[in-house]
Design an enzyme around this catalytic site. Sequence first.
Site, PDB file in Angstrom:
ATOM      1  N   HIS A 196     -22.563 -21.726 -43.339  1.00  0.00           N
ATOM      2  CA  HIS A 196     -23.227 -21.208 -44.862  1.00  0.00           C
ATOM      3  C   HIS A 196     -24.463 -21.643 -44.494  1.00  0.00           C
ATOM      4  O   HIS A 196     -26.058 -21.150 -44.402  1.00  0.00           O
ATOM      5  CB  HIS A 196     -23.379 -21.547 -44.950  1.00  0.00           C
ATOM      6  CG  HIS A 196     -21.243 -20.487 -45.973  1.00  0.00           C
ATOM      7  ND1 HIS A 196     -21.109 -21.131 -46.959  1.00  0.00           N
ATOM      8  CD2 HIS A 196     -21.470 -19.634 -45.822  1.00  0.00           C
ATOM      9  CE1 HIS A 196     -19.194 -20.250 -46.750  1.00  0.00           C
ATOM     10  NE2 HIS A 196     -20.183 -19.430 -46.254  1.00  0.00           N
ATOM     11  N   ARG A 303     -15.810  -3.558 -41.041  1.00  0.00           N
ATOM     12  CA  ARG A 303     -14.472  -4.221 -41.331  1.00  0.00           C
ATOM     13  C   ARG A 303     -15.147  -4.420 -42.969  1.00  0.00           C
ATOM     14  O   ARG A 303     -15.575  -4.084 -43.783  1.00  0.00           O
ATOM     15  CB  ARG A 303     -15.445  -5.502 -41.098  1.00  0.00           C
ATOM     16  CG  ARG A 303     -15.465  -5.965 -39.894  1.00  0.00           C
ATOM     17  CD  ARG A 303     -15.902  -7.387 -39.561  1.00  0.00           C
ATOM     18  NE  ARG A 303     -15.998  -7.671 -38.011  1.00  0.00           N
ATOM     19  CZ  ARG A 303     -17.630  -7.706 -37.047  1.00  0.00           C
ATOM     20  NH1 ARG A 303     -18.240  -7.774 -37.584  1.00  0.00           N
ATOM     21  NH2 ARG A 303     -17.152  -8.412 -36.180  1.00  0.00           N
ATOM     22  N   ARG A 339     -11.365  -0.445 -39.789  1.00  0.00           N
ATOM     23  CA  ARG A 339     -10.770  -1.349 -39.419  1.00  0.00           C
ATOM     24  C   ARG A 339     -10.388  -2.020 -40.884  1.00  0.00           C
ATOM     25  O   ARG A 339     -10.371  -2.506 -41.422  1.00  0.00           O
ATOM     26  CB  ARG A 339     -11.474  -2.386 -39.120  1.00  0.00           C
ATOM     27  CG  ARG A 339     -10.251  -3.812 -38.516  1.00  0.00           C
ATOM     28  CD  ARG A 339     -10.817  -5.083 -37.919  1.00  0.00           C
ATOM     29  NE  ARG A 339     -11.554  -5.456 -38.726  1.00  0.00           N
ATOM     30  CZ  ARG A 339     -12.172  -6.962 -37.598  1.00  0.00           C
ATOM     31  NH1 ARG A 339     -12.191  -6.883 -36.854  1.00  0.00           N
ATOM     32  NH2 ARG A 339     -12.981  -7.366 -38.996  1.00  0.00           N
ATOM     33  N   GLU A 438      -8.114  -6.787 -28.637  1.00  0.00           N
ATOM     34  CA  GLU A 438      -8.556  -8.450 -28.910  1.00  0.00           C
ATOM     35  C   GLU A 438      -7.723  -9.815 -28.282  1.00  0.00           C
ATOM     36  O   GLU A 438      -8.061 -10.768 -28.854  1.00  0.00           O
ATOM     37  CB  GLU A 438      -9.268  -8.296 -30.061  1.00  0.00           C
ATOM     38  CG  GLU A 438      -8.354  -8.219 -31.661  1.00  0.00           C
ATOM     39  CD  GLU A 438      -9.181  -8.599 -32.755  1.00  0.00           C
ATOM     40  OE1 GLU A 438     -10.103  -9.127 -32.337  1.00  0.00           O
ATOM     41  OE2 GLU A 438      -7.916  -7.864 -33.811  1.00  0.00           O
ATOM     42  N   ASN A 461     -15.297 -10.868 -29.111  1.00  0.00           N
ATOM     43  CA  ASN A 461     -14.430 -12.590 -29.534  1.00  0.00           C
ATOM     44  C   ASN A 461     -13.304 -12.993 -29.891  1.00  0.00           C
ATOM     45  O   ASN A 461     -13.149 -13.999 -28.825  1.00  0.00           O
ATOM     46  CB  ASN A 461     -15.546 -12.163 -31.358  1.00  0.00           C
ATOM     47  CG  ASN A 461     -16.098 -11.358 -31.331  1.00  0.00           C
ATOM     48  OD1 ASN A 461     -17.751 -11.230 -30.184  1.00  0.00           O
ATOM     49  ND2 ASN A 461     -16.371 -10.395 -32.508  1.00  0.00           N
ATOM     50  N   ASP A 462     -12.365 -12.066 -30.247  1.00  0.00           N
ATOM     51  CA  ASP A 462     -11.507 -13.025 -30.292  1.00  0.00           C
ATOM     52  C   ASP A 462     -10.666 -12.983 -28.960  1.00  0.00           C
ATOM     53  O   ASP A 462      -9.725 -13.562 -28.124  1.00  0.00           O
ATOM     54  CB  ASP A 462      -9.865 -12.205 -31.098  1.00  0.00           C
ATOM     55  CG  ASP A 462     -10.418 -12.751 -32.664  1.00  0.00           C
ATOM     56  OD1 ASP A 462     -10.648 -13.306 -32.933  1.00  0.00           O
ATOM     57  OD2 ASP A 462     -10.342 -11.810 -33.503  1.00  0.00           O
ATOM     58  N   ARG A 472     -13.932 -20.184 -31.329  1.00  0.00           N
ATOM     59  CA  ARG A 472     -15.298 -18.909 -31.309  1.00  0.00           C
ATOM     60  C   ARG A 472     -15.646 -20.031 -32.407  1.00  0.00           C
ATOM     61  O   ARG A 472     -17.233 -19.331 -32.112  1.00  0.00           O
ATOM     62  CB  ARG A 472     -14.693 -17.674 -31.559  1.00  0.00           C
ATOM     63  CG  ARG A 472     -14.162 -17.560 -33.412  1.00  0.00           C
ATOM     64  CD  ARG A 472     -13.640 -15.747 -32.573  1.00  0.00           C
ATOM     65  NE  ARG A 472     -14.918 -15.315 -34.014  1.00  0.00           N
ATOM     66  CZ  ARG A 472     -14.197 -13.446 -34.422  1.00  0.00           C
ATOM     67  NH1 ARG A 472     -13.204 -13.168 -33.786  1.00  0.00           N
ATOM     68  NH2 ARG A 472     -15.007 -13.187 -35.138  1.00  0.00           N
ATOM     69  N   CYS A 509     -16.235  -2.953 -29.436  1.00  0.00           N
ATOM     70  CA  CYS A 509     -17.086  -3.649 -30.768  1.00  0.00           C
ATOM     71  C   CYS A 509     -17.430  -5.244 -31.137  1.00  0.00           C
ATOM     72  O   CYS A 509     -17.863  -5.453 -31.988  1.00  0.00           O
ATOM     73  CB  CYS A 509     -16.912  -3.343 -32.126  1.00  0.00           C
ATOM     74  SG  CYS A 509     -14.885  -3.687 -32.141  1.00  0.00           S
TER      75      CYS A 509
HETATM   76  C1  PEP Z   1     -14.306  -9.498 -31.934  1.00  0.00           C
HETATM   77  O1  PEP Z   1     -12.593  -9.914 -32.135  1.00  0.00           O
HETATM   78  O2  PEP Z   1     -14.429  -8.964 -30.683  1.00  0.00           O
HETATM   79  C2  PEP Z   1     -13.992  -9.038 -33.378  1.00  0.00           C
HETATM   80  C3  PEP Z   1     -14.824  -7.701 -33.594  1.00  0.00           C
HETATM   81  O3  PEP Z   1     -13.076  -8.518 -34.777  1.00  0.00           O
HETATM   82  P1  PEP Z   1     -13.768  -9.802 -35.477  1.00  0.00           P
HETATM   83  O4  PEP Z   1     -15.140 -10.687 -35.134  1.00  0.00           O
HETATM   84  O5  PEP Z   1     -14.006  -9.489 -36.939  1.00  0.00           O
HETATM   85  O6  PEP Z   1     -12.935 -10.650 -35.613  1.00  0.00           O
HETATM   86 MG    MG Z   2     -11.384  -9.681 -33.586  1.00  0.00          MG
END
Ligand code: PEP
Ligand code: MG
Length: 603
Positions: A196, A303, A339, A438, A461-462, A472, A509
């Site tokens: 934050h 999201r 999503r 992911e 990301n995941d 992450r 994405c």
């Molecule tokens: C990801 O995991 O790359 C993704 C786009 O979803 P989030 O970042 O919301 O987990």
């Molecule tokens: Mg994700």
Amino acid sequence: MTDPRRLQGVGVSPGVGFAPAMVVHWGFPDVRDRTVEEDEIEAEVGRLHGAVQEAVDSLEALRERVLVRAGVEESRIFEAQILMVQDPDFLAGVEVLIRENQLSAETAYEFKALELRNLWASSGSAQLRERLADLTAIQRRVVLRLMGQTEREPWSGTLDEQVIVVAHELSPGLTVQLDREHVVGLVSEEGTRTSHAAILAHSLGIPAVMGVAGAIQRVRSGQMILLDGRTGAIILDPTRSELEEAKTRLHRRHRLQLKLEAGLLEPAVTPDGRTVSLRGNVDLPEEIEPAVRHGADGVGLLRTEFLLTGRAVVPTETEQTDYFRRVAQAFPNQPIVVRTFDLGGDKFPAAFEAPIEANPFLGWRSIRVCLDHPEIFRPQLRAILRAAVGRDIRMMLPLITRVDEVEQVRRLVDEERAALRADGQDVADEVPIGVMIETPAAVVLADRLAAVSDFFSIGTNDLTQYTLVVDRGNARLADRFRTEHPAILRQLRTVQQAAAAQGIPVSVCGEMASDPLSAVLLLGLGFVELSVAPPALPLLKLVVRSVPLSVAEAAARLALEADTSEEVREILRSAVGGHLDVALLDPAGALPAYRAPTSIPAR
Ligand code: PEP
Ligand code: MG
């Protein structure tokens, strides 16, 4: 040997700061153990509740200040803190200690507070660990009041000199009180892009670097610091030439900024004629307008978790339908990829009883939660079906690891479509259902998943977190979170080939697409649909318009042969070098694109 004048952290709020350090030892006060007489117990309980109320009032004042200085979403951080400080279970525990052990209010509070902090610190949950700074801050607020002390921050007096604040950890409350005129930079040992305090520093425009191991020990108060909130680089006692270099970099970035603004209305086409779809990732309603302004070709990742965060009740089907329609209205004739709720891991809302798990990212999250809770999932499916009438609204499923999860959702969608029709509601006949790739499991199963999906979107990301076994959100591992790791590249190729074989579209994405060099790699691998946080769109468009697809393809071929992430980056740097000023693009200090929900995690 490493240069002792240099420190490295994660750039969480861009900009360059240069000023003397103010090292702040901001910790918990020492609470003396004290007992009370039996006839003083009620008064102690009264003091406890009085101090909690004062803390609530001060947090409320902060919330209002943030609302003005930063924005609605940032102010929700304090709404969550207000709920936290009033937590009835916690306060009941403190009361028991006062009544049964005749402890003074501050002794009892400190005892329970320490117990809770230890629980969060050792919980194994990244979300709880990340919110530890918030918890400590609110507990400190109450304890100081119980000890009859006022909260005075080191800069709350008249600061007439500019400083860079260096602390072990920065709480959101502390950060928002910073005066941008005087505090020209922030450095902390703890914290990540989604803390934050990082989000607030970014909103307030204060350059900040977090996750700087050993900062408190290495920096002296008064020592000159030069920090780059984009790259995360810190130089102590910088030389004249280092300062000049930082200034030049700033000027070049400024020139780049002007170029980006000029390119906003240009089409996203490579110099050799390939059109690329550049969409926006929208997390909050406030981001719809920036996505439009930055020229997004629709929303590649809508999201929906914010619909649940900080709320006691799940949003109604109609509320969701209205929201999806509103987003679609902002992007006429362009796709909106909704999503479905991606709960758990780092995002559990207040409306939900979240279980304590040793490994939440490997736990009960995302599609698993939705399939186990049809009463939450079905209204969302219905909302998407209703909103999609006459609009290009698509549905995307997160964290898929099994083919039958997709089949199960398809059955639910068919049932809800039939039920809505029976009710006389207008519903879309065809809503494309896509899958987020992911997890490594989804990559391995990509050919099978392609057979039951209308499209793919890769969540890097995941995918990176699960493939490289790198949390992450962990600042200590930030350097190991490499989306250009050969293991990721090979998976990207596998997914691209599986989608092409089945003839379904595939996009990316995750944050990877917002890194300019990685974007070139993705284009070269055949991804021509990218979706990123809106502020990253202008730079991405410049990259697309500057680097020929043939160059990107040649670089991707070479990159696939590389053994390390460093080699991959070197290949990309030299490929892009002839077309763009690489020094400005690398490393990309991506801004926090995803704002973690501000709910209170369940204990
Ligand atoms: C990801 O995991 O790359 C993704 C786009 O979803 P989030 O970042 O919301 O987990
Ligand atoms: Mg994700």
